[in-house]
Design an enzyme around this catalytic site. Structure first.
Site: not given
Length: 274
Positions: A80, A124, A127, A147
């Protein structure tokens, strides 16, 4: 968007001018490419709005049967955009359902999506790949959920989808350490990805598989996707009942009649996607 038809003639069509993705079609396959090379395709709000817009258009386009989502050879998506989110606060995040729009459109997609992952798929990015229906990996792909190193946890499905894909112990190890990743071969061994290819061949192979899927009857493809996804949501008895009802429903379609007639007549079926 550029429409590449079978004889390599290029046909332009009217679509929004995206800043962070590239969108094109090859026959009945749509290809969406993340295009933030300087940021290693870091995922930000604007990028996801563009992904969602493109996917919604392809999902509602009868000429498209499947989608390939990819990045660059260096990075599918390295995570991200931390600069965008680092100063946000809980109350605003909660009120605006922060990250909710990251998963909404992909979760609503009726048509299959193949993630073609080269390079980094971290946080991300991992994901995003797991939101897709099939994952193909380049030989140098790396999957991880780091994370915890930033004082937070996965927020777009990492704790849920990774656990279902690789099992509790491995998911815990990856998520709690933030440093233990999976290379492409390990990801295949654990069942996170379906196949591994040389980086330069990855997208080509993903498009080839997407083309095979898109050549089948669209209604049956969408029903099959729905039934498989329900395997994660329902107990076995309910899942079997759901599958049987969809199977029975296919007998109201033109493609079922054509497919079985073609088999009986020993010819190739000609599906009309109805």
């Amino acid at each position: 968007m550029i429409n590449m038809i079978s004889d390599d003639t290029i046909v332009s069509t009217e679509v929004p001018a995206y800043k962070m993705i590239l969108a094109e079609t090859q026959g009945r396959v749509a290809v969406v490419t993340l295009n933030r090379p300087k940021a290693l395709n870091a995922l930000c709000s604007e990028l996801f709005h563009e992904i969602n817009d493109a996917l919604a258009r392809f999902d509602n386009d009868d000429s498209i049967g499947a989608v390939v989502l990819t990045g660059s050879e260096r990075a599918f998506a390295a995570g991200a955009d931390i600069k965008e989110m680092k100063d946000t606060q809980f109350v605003s995040n909660y009120k605006t359902n922060f990250l909710g729009h990251w998963v909404e459109q992909i979760g609503r997609m009726r048509k299959p999506i193949i993630a073609a992952v080269n390079g980094y798929a971290l946080g991300g990015g991992c994901e995003l790949a797991m939101m897709c229906d099939i994952i193909y990996a380049g030989e140098k792909a790396v999957f991880g959920q780091p994370e915890i190193n930033l004082g937070t946890i996965p927020g777009a499905g990492g704790t849920q989808r990774l656990t279902r894909a690789v099992g509790k112990s491995k998911a815990m190890e990856m998520i709690l350490t933030g440093t233990i990743n999976l290379n492409a071969d390990e990801a295949k061994t654990y069942g996170l990805v379906s196949a591994v290819f040389p980086p330069e061949k990855l997208v080509e192979e993903a498009i080839k598989t997407a083309g095979k899927i898109a050549s089948k009857g669209a209604v049956s493809v969408q029903m099959a996707k729905e039934a498989v996804n329900q395997a994660y949501e329902l107990n076995l008895s309910s899942g079997l009942h759901f599958e049987r009802r969809l199977f029975q429903a296919t007998f109201s379609t033109k493609d079922q009649k054509e497919g079985m007639s073609a088999f009986a007549e020993k010819r190739k079926p000609s599906f009309v996607h109805e």
